[in-house]
Design a protein around this motif. Structure first.
Motif, PDB file in Angstrom:
ATOM      1  N   GLY B  37      -6.283  22.647  13.027  1.00 36.71           N
ATOM      2  CA  GLY B  37      -6.553  21.230  13.214  1.00 36.71           C
ATOM      3  C   GLY B  37      -6.083  20.464  12.004  1.00 36.71           C
ATOM      4  N   VAL B  38      -6.987  19.730  11.396  1.00 39.66           N
ATOM      5  CA  VAL B  38      -6.598  18.955  10.212  1.00 39.66           C
ATOM      6  C   VAL B  38      -6.210  19.895   9.071  1.00 39.66           C
ATOM      7  N   ALA B  39      -6.706  21.102   9.111  1.00 39.03           N
ATOM      8  CA  ALA B  39      -6.323  22.124   8.119  1.00 39.03           C
ATOM      9  C   ALA B  39      -6.063  23.430   8.858  1.00 39.03           C
ATOM     10  N   LYS B  40      -5.358  24.326   8.210  1.00 33.19           N
ATOM     11  CA  LYS B  40      -5.053  25.610   8.848  1.00 33.19           C
ATOM     12  C   LYS B  40      -6.353  26.351   9.130  1.00 33.19           C
ATOM     13  N   GLY B  41      -6.526  26.734  10.377  1.00 27.95           N
ATOM     14  CA  GLY B  41      -7.707  27.504  10.768  1.00 27.95           C
ATOM     15  C   GLY B  41      -8.958  26.687  10.999  1.00 27.95           C
ATOM     16  N   SER B  42      -8.846  25.355  10.881  1.00 23.99           N
ATOM     17  CA  SER B  42     -10.070  24.547  11.025  1.00 23.99           C
ATOM     18  C   SER B  42     -10.484  24.365  12.485  1.00 23.99           C
ATOM     19  N   GLY B  43      -9.568  24.598  13.404  1.00 21.99           N
ATOM     20  CA  GLY B  43      -9.900  24.518  14.822  1.00 21.99           C
ATOM     21  C   GLY B  43     -10.025  23.077  15.303  1.00 21.99           C
ATOM     22  N   ALA B  44      -9.583  22.836  16.515  1.00 18.46           N
ATOM     23  CA  ALA B  44      -9.697  21.501  17.103  1.00 18.46           C
ATOM     24  C   ALA B  44      -9.655  21.646  18.613  1.00 18.46           C
ATOM     25  N   LEU B  45     -10.078  20.594  19.296  1.00 17.65           N
ATOM     26  CA  LEU B  45      -9.985  20.569  20.754  1.00 17.65           C
ATOM     27  C   LEU B  45      -9.081  19.414  21.168  1.00 17.65           C
ATOM     28  N   ARG B  46      -8.225  19.693  22.116  1.00 16.32           N
ATOM     29  CA  ARG B  46      -7.309  18.670  22.640  1.00 16.32           C
ATOM     30  C   ARG B  46      -7.855  18.168  23.977  1.00 16.32           C
ATOM     31  N   PHE B  47      -8.000  16.869  24.090  1.00 12.16           N
ATOM     32  CA  PHE B  47      -8.579  16.260  25.296  1.00 12.16           C
ATOM     33  C   PHE B  47      -7.494  15.478  26.032  1.00 12.16           C
ATOM     34  N   PHE B  48      -6.865  16.158  26.975  1.00 14.18           N
ATOM     35  CA  PHE B  48      -5.797  15.533  27.758  1.00 14.18           C
ATOM     36  C   PHE B  48      -6.213  15.314  29.210  1.00 14.18           C
ATOM     37  N   SER B  49      -6.743  16.359  29.831  1.00 16.68           N
ATOM     38  CA  SER B  49      -6.994  16.272  31.273  1.00 16.68           C
ATOM     39  C   SER B  49      -8.137  15.294  31.535  1.00 16.68           C
ATOM     40  N   PRO B  50      -8.151  14.706  32.732  1.00 11.91           N
ATOM     41  CA  PRO B  50      -9.144  13.652  33.016  1.00 11.91           C
ATOM     42  C   PRO B  50     -10.585  14.123  32.877  1.00 11.91           C
ATOM     43  N   ASN B  51     -10.815  15.426  33.007  1.00 15.73           N
ATOM     44  CA  ASN B  51     -12.197  15.895  32.922  1.00 15.73           C
ATOM     45  C   ASN B  51     -12.496  16.692  31.650  1.00 15.73           C
ATOM     46  N   ALA B  52     -11.535  16.739  30.756  1.00 18.39           N
ATOM     47  CA  ALA B  52     -11.789  17.473  29.504  1.00 18.39           C
ATOM     48  C   ALA B  52     -12.890  16.763  28.725  1.00 18.39           C
ATOM     49  N   HIS B  53     -13.861  17.526  28.281  1.00 16.71           N
ATOM     50  CA  HIS B  53     -14.961  16.896  27.546  1.00 16.71           C
ATOM     51  C   HIS B  53     -15.805  17.944  26.838  1.00 16.71           C
ATOM     52  N   VAL B  54     -16.595  17.484  25.897  1.00 17.13           N
ATOM     53  CA  VAL B  54     -17.710  18.260  25.343  1.00 17.13           C
ATOM     54  C   VAL B  54     -18.962  17.481  25.688  1.00 17.13           C
ATOM     55  N   ARG B  55     -19.923  18.150  26.276  1.00 13.89           N
ATOM     56  CA  ARG B  55     -21.173  17.466  26.622  1.00 13.89           C
ATOM     57  C   ARG B  55     -22.292  18.016  25.745  1.00 13.89           C
ATOM     58  N   VAL B  56     -22.945  17.120  25.032  1.00  9.15           N
ATOM     59  CA  VAL B  56     -24.104  17.479  24.226  1.00  9.15           C
ATOM     60  C   VAL B  56     -25.344  17.019  24.984  1.00  9.15           C
ATOM     61  N   TYR B  57     -26.278  17.919  25.148  1.00  9.62           N
ATOM     62  CA  TYR B  57     -27.462  17.560  25.926  1.00  9.62           C
ATOM     63  C   TYR B  57     -28.464  16.791  25.067  1.00  9.62           C
ATOM     64  N   PRO B  58     -29.176  15.852  25.661  1.00  8.64           N
ATOM     65  CA  PRO B  58     -30.098  15.037  24.856  1.00  8.64           C
ATOM     66  C   PRO B  58     -31.270  15.873  24.365  1.00  8.64           C
ATOM     67  N   GLY B  59     -31.824  15.462  23.255  1.00  7.47           N
ATOM     68  CA  GLY B  59     -32.963  16.182  22.684  1.00  7.47           C
ATOM     69  C   GLY B  59     -33.587  15.342  21.590  1.00  7.47           C
ATOM     70  N   VAL B  60     -34.469  15.972  20.830  1.00  9.27           N
ATOM     71  CA  VAL B  60     -35.235  15.210  19.844  1.00  9.27           C
ATOM     72  C   VAL B  60     -34.355  14.587  18.765  1.00  9.27           C
ATOM     73  N   ALA B  61     -33.198  15.177  18.514  1.00 15.58           N
ATOM     74  CA  ALA B  61     -32.340  14.624  17.460  1.00 15.58           C
ATOM     75  C   ALA B  61     -31.868  13.217  17.801  1.00 15.58           C
ATOM     76  N   TRP B  62     -31.824  12.914  19.082  1.00 13.43           N
ATOM     77  CA  TRP B  62     -31.222  11.660  19.527  1.00 13.43           C
ATOM     78  C   TRP B  62     -32.267  10.610  19.871  1.00 13.43           C
ATOM     79  N   ASN B  63     -33.490  10.874  19.514  1.00 10.37           N
ATOM     80  CA  ASN B  63     -34.569   9.946  19.834  1.00 10.37           C
ATOM     81  C   ASN B  63     -35.639  10.044  18.748  1.00 10.37           C
ATOM     82  N   PRO B  64     -35.799   9.069  17.889  1.00  9.42           N
ATOM     83  CA  PRO B  64     -35.123   7.775  17.900  1.00  9.42           C
ATOM     84  C   PRO B  64     -33.792   7.822  17.160  1.00  9.42           C
TER      85      PRO B  64
END
Lengths: 499, 363
Positions: B37-64
């Protein structure tokens, strides 16, 4: 391929442990500890209320333990069975080896606020031959180990139904094995650095501590019939307070977790074993009091305080407010406007009337946790460090037999127990069996009844030290034996993703 | 006091492992893993397709949430006339690119009447003309900051690329659909590029209570507050609706007053921060009712009045103080009178307030 010799794998990776010169507790045989402990039951929701401990009838003192020593930790040995049914209404049980600070009784005017660690030290001893209880002293410098192959691990992961564990499990090569060394410390001293007073000095004190060193092995089996699988170490997991440990709700009260490190980063010493794979023994430095394991000597920074670790950030004061804060937050359940977990603090201000608003402005802690205004932010709690021994300044050094350490790594040398041939893991003392390996030769992946079974449906699953009063978060209560394999998988998963 | 609540690196074959202490569960779908990715071996995800995504589920970290800081290390590669989502929190906040312009927004009261969200972008709110554009084929670190009370801003590689825009509300908690990275929550708005790292912070929600207990206290004082807490628990149980109402009203009033203070300009802001710093120092030293604290409040209240702010005569504060709910709860708990120093603090504030000579003015 099935693991052909569990005992050999355990012996091959026995750690070398360097202790601080001022350390009071050393890894000891948990079976002998339980055999000489009383077993107490707890009924009722408030487990830090002594009126809920043991028997005597509701509200009556003195309270009595359910079983007194001797305890039978294996079938056929003398005493009350460690895994005996505890009766209806019991929510948990705990062991008491040396009673409470101030006495071994639970009566109306006893405090029972701390386990009696000093008495425990007197019995086990701090040095060679200074323990007052010879069998206890002789049970030191011991570990309990077991091995998980994938057929054993898979149903355990499935039962947890945790996608994170499944993810880690699926990433393991098919011939992986996890060797877990459990080190049981009869007590754990713990104080908050930079703080004064007994509350801070004894804040983390408890009896009955379990720690773990786990080595993940990757196996390869040469082609051909009857070939043995050859294992190489790939990762190590160590319980500690290191900044990047993985924690679970079960570990957070005692403020520890596990960190996984690639084996290439692990200092280790090789040992030739004729006709067998070379021994590879990690060199680990054990923090005084907390018994965290580190790859380097000297003081170590520790994980940041959890934001809700209120008492720890106030030198141990206001511990019971943590419960009330949770209650205040619960009031807000379902509250659809912006939520604020400073509820309790806020209510203190609300009751200050208009002046409470003025005080509210004074709190740089983010205006009640709602904003970051770029201001100074509140001062932080005193920094806490773990204290493995300094390089070259060691107390006890426990190592496998046959290891020769250079003078700079010497201390008071002891070896892990041997009972003849290297793969003999068991000995008998006064008609009782003691083993370094949890499983038996016939059933190497099993556990004895003094520990919870893999599915936690049988065996002793209580706390390994006293419950104490005024301890709503169970910080000073004995530890339960936990699923360290789970902690390892989470740590392994996190380590792979660290920048 | 920021608290890291989510940190993805995508280093481990693109898996969305959250290495923050919350370890939020997440799943990735449709993205292409890049080992470098930004550095060698840092890893990255490419989001091209219409449904490509990462979904994070809601939990206590997001409230408040309240205040948030979102930092994304990204590389835009595909042009699009549609919105190109970097991150979207359900009913909460988002960052996206549209025709190379960078946008950040939150859901809540807007400075534009009738709108239920507010945001800024590098086209209308840029610090220069023409405003910042997300470059093609180049790694950049994009940051959206909302301070929870007064302003929001966008940054690229640590440099502001918009003005600091005023806000009228904090960032609400993330809704049940969770957080989508690299695409919109409903799909169809892929980023069209690579994401190497995502970090999200919120303001530490426990900072206030931790500061409150950081004051040296003897056993009697601790016991006093513990007793008061227990009486509060009982009052909450008896009047839960009132507890919820008072809670919301207090936060709203405090927020409004804080915004009014910060809106008075840089000198008042600096005095506000200085006041907080000195209050913290005295509080932690246990000197909460002495002459230094007295002078601190006298000076602060005088300054507030000079700039036209009077807390005591604020209609909202007065209504709050006279509300039936507060009276019901107070009748249940009584005032907390067992901490002499705290009560002395309240008295010295009252005295400073009454001695202030400036004319009060409502906010």
């Amino acid at each position: 391929m099935p693991i052909d010799d569990v005992a050999d794998l355990i012996r091959r990776f026995e750690p070398v442990l360097f202790f601080h010169p001022d350390e009071r507790f050393f890894p000891s045989d948990a079976k002998r500890y339980v055999e000489n402990s009383t077993i107490w039951t707890v009924e009722g929701a408030k487990a830090d209320d002594k009126i809920n401990w043991g028997g005597s009838g509701p509200g009556h003192f003195p309270r009595h333990p359910k079983f007194r020593p001797p305890i039978a930790a294996l079938a056929g040995e003398a005493g009350s069975p460690v895994d005996a049914a505890l009766g209806g209404g019991v929510v948990e049980s705990f062991l008491s080896f040396a009673g409470w600070d101030g006495g071994n009784v639970v009566i109306a005017d006893s405090t029972n606020a701390y386990a009696n660690l000093d008495a425990m030290v007197d019995r086990y001893g701090k040095d060679f031959a200074d323990g007052l209880d010879q069998p206890a002293a002789d049970s030191r410098f011991w570990y309990h180990a077991e091995v998980f192959d994938l057929p054993r691990l898979r149903p355990l992961v499935d039962a947890k139904a945790d996608q994170r564990l499944t993810e880690a499990m699926l990433a393991l090569p098919s011939d992986s094995a996890l060797v877990c060394y459990y080190l049981f410390f009869p007590g754990s001293d713990g104080e908050l650095e930079g703080c004064d007073g007994d509350t801070a000095k004894l804040f983390d004190n408890f009896a009955g501590q379990w720690t773990c060193i786990a080595v993940l092995l990757e196996g390869t089996t040469p082609p051909g019939v009857g070939q043995l699988t050859l294992y190489e170490p790939k990762w190590i997991g160590m319980t500690s307070r290191a900044p990047d440990v993985v924690t679970t709700p079960q570990t957070e009260a005692k403020r520890f977790g596990m960190i996984a490190s690639n084996w290439s980063l692990v200092p280790n010493i090789k040992r030739d074993r004729p006709g067998k794979s070379q021994g590879e023994h990690p060199l680990l430095f054990v923090a005084q009091q907390t018994h965290g394991y580190y790859l380097t000597a000297g003081a170590q920074p520790t994980l940041a305080l959890g934001p809700d670790d209120i008492a720890r950030s106030s030198c141990g004061q206001f511990e019971t407010l943590e419960d009330s804060n949770a209650a205040a937050n619960a009031v807000k359940a379902g509250h659809q406007v912006q939520q604020d977990k400073n509820s309790l603090f806020k209510w203190f201000l609300i009751f200050g009337g208009p002046l409470g608003f003025f005080i509210g402005f004074g709190y740089a802690g983010g205006m009640q946790g709602l904003a970051d205004l770029g201001g100074p932010g509140p001062a932080v709690a005193p920094p806490q460090f773990d204290h493995p021994p300094d390089a070259g300044s060691f107390g006890f050094v426990i190592r496998p037999e046959g290891i020769v350490l250079p003078p700079a790594q010497s201390g008071k040398k002891v070896t892990w127990p041997r009972f003849g041939a290297e793969t003999v893991m068991t000995t008998n003392i006064k008609a009782r069996e003691y083993s370094l390996m949890l499983g038996s030769t016939a059933s190497p992946f099993s556990r004895p009844p003094w520990l919870p079974s893999d599915d936690r449906m049988s065996g002793f699953s209580g706390r390994w030290g006293n419950r104490v009063t005024q301890d709503p978060q169970a910080r000073r209560a004995g530890m339960e034996f936990m699923d360290f394999w789970e902690l390892f998988l989470l740590a392994f998963r996190k380590a792979q993703s660290m920048p | 006091m920021w608290e890291l609540i989510c940190h993805h690196t995508y280093k481990w074959a693109g898996r969305p492992v959250d290495i923050s202490r919350y370890d939020n569960p997440a799943e990735a779908s449709g993205g292409i893993f890049l080992a470098d990715g930004v550095a060698k071996g840092s890893g990255a995800l490419r989001f091209f397709s219409p449904n490509a995504h990462v979904r994070v589920y809601p939990g206590v970290a997001w409230n408040p949430l309240g205040a948030i800081k979102v930092e994304l290390t990204v590389r835009l590669t595909e042009p699009s006339t549609n919105s190109q989502t970097l991150i979207e929190g359900d009913s909460s906040f988002g960052v996206f690119v549209s025709e190379e312009k960078l946008f950040g927004y939150f859901v809540g009261k807007s400075i534009y009447p009738g709108m239920n969200s507010d945001g800024l972008n590098t086209y209308q709110d840029g610090v220069a003309f023409p405003g910042y554009r997300v470059p093609y084929g180049k790694w950049v670190v994009l940051t959206f900051v909302h301070d929870g009370f007064s302003q929001m801003r966008l940054y690229a590689d640590g440099v502001p690329v918009t003005v600091a825009r005023s806000v009228l509300a904090g960032v609400p908690p993330v809704g049940p659909a969770g957080i989508s990275i690299g695409n919109g929550l409903n799909g169809g708005a892929p980023f069209g590029g690579d994401i190497d790292e995502v970090r999200v912070w919120r303001v530490d929600p426990y900072a206030g209570i931790r500061q409150f207990v950081a004051r040296p206290a003897d056993k009697a004082t601790i016991a006093c507050w513990e007793r008061f807490s227990e009486s509060l628990d009982k009052a909450f149980a008896k009047y839960p609706d009132c507890a919820i109402k008072l809670d919301a009203d207090f936060v709203a009033i405090l927020g409004r007053l804080a915004r009014a203070i910060l809106d008075k300009g840089p000198e008042t802001q600096q005095r506000f921060f200085d006041f907080q710093k000195e209050f913290d120092r005295l509080w932690r030293a246990g000197r909460i009712s002495g002459p230094e604290m007295s002078k601190l409040f006298a000076d602060w209240i005088t300054w507030l009045r000079l700039v036209g702010i009077s807390i005591e005569t604020d209609p909202g504060v007065q209504a709050f103080q006279n509300s039936t709910c507060l009276k019901l709860l107070l009748a249940q708990t009584g005032q907390c009178t067992c901490d002499p120093k705290y009560n002395a603090l309240l008295k010295l504030i009252a005295k400073a307030s009454s001695q202030s000579s400036a004319h009060p003015a409502a906010v």
